[in-house]
Enzyme design. Sequence first.
Site, PDB file in Angstrom:
ATOM      1  CD  GLU A 195      -2.675  -1.191   2.761  1.00  0.00           C
ATOM      2  OE1 GLU A 195      -2.325  -1.161   3.145  1.00  0.00           O
ATOM      3  OE2 GLU A 195      -3.792  -1.736   2.490  1.00  0.00           O
ATOM      4  CD  GLU A 315      -4.441  -6.070   3.034  1.00  0.00           C
ATOM      5  OE1 GLU A 315      -4.628  -5.093   3.634  1.00  0.00           O
ATOM      6  OE2 GLU A 315      -3.052  -6.144   2.650  1.00  0.00           O
TER       7      GLU A 315
END
Length: 388
Positions: A195, A315
């Site tokens: 991320e 995710e």
Amino acid sequence: MTKLRKLSVLLLVVLVMAGCGNRTDNAEPTKAPTEEDLMIERMSELTAMDVVSQMKIGWNLGNTMDATNSSALKMAKPSTWETAWGNPVTSEELIAKIIDEGFNVVRIPVSWVDHILPGGEYKIEEKWMNRVQELVDYAYSRGAYVIINTHHEGWYDPYYENEEAAAKILRGVWTQIAERFKGYDEHLIFEGMNEPRKRNTSLEWNGGDKEGWEVVNNLNKVFIETVRSTGGANAYRMLMIPGYAANCTVGIRHLEVPEGDNRLIVSVHAYEPYNFALNTAGRGLWNEDTSAIDSLAKNLNSLFISKGIPVIIGEMGAMHKPVEGNEASRGEWAEYYISKMKEIGVPCVWWDNGTFEGDGELFGLIDRGKLEWKYPLVIEGLFKGLEQ
């Protein structure tokens, strides 16, 4: 042509066909292809869409190999890091349990930052690399698809002034990972960054800005070039790339997928709707609010799937909350979420951080010590979604 002449020509043809023409005694015999040759040839015929289409549903080994930021653990053995965030040492039996349940994708988040040796060459500790490979093999040997990445890495924060340094580390780290796993087939997937975002700023989770988008896109290109340059099976390996923060709303709109490489996969994280799935202060019941999930599917389809670019939601999940009916509600949510993404061919990977109690993000699904599913209604919902 005379009869004798015809016989001479026929004899010459026979001799050539028998190998008596221009062949010399020094000619090299043809070598039979090796298993690696055959593997690479097969991989060269696959696209990312081919591979992603074989994925059903996945599970994350969260809060394990991604543990970071403990100076007390510097140079400690891998098991000490692996258990630093509260989870037990990962057993082969755990991974077997996950796969036997029906999950055919195992994502292994890995943080490398605390395992890079000093000296400026970005050499990764051998014992850490060995443990990562051992975990990969637990799932890979059972025929599952495995994703490994660079997870909590502060060195790739997307600022212009940091881009050159980040690219240098990225090349060093991914060259080593790619070389170590060069002999693995298409069941092993590399995810360049987790991320990438401007941490601890107001821009961290809101989709980013022009600087952040550009640096992330540039680092994605460095990642791709680095892995491809190692050759062999890595020339055809499936690679996952995120937009800013792997954001599923604003960030994905600024992700540039390099053209000419049909083995790239977009990586997205999506806990939707936020107030039910991720917000610890949010509601504990889903209330069949499908709007955010529907919008996500629509956007992923228009931005990528419709253009032949596959997507994996690396995710996702909805955390446990101490509200009556929460497990059943999460099960219903899971069924809808998975079925909606299945419609557009996007496999989802549940974020399991092994956490069940406290006031944090409670995304645990399985007791890793007892090998018991804690929320059977959620598991039932996930697999019902695949049947839609």
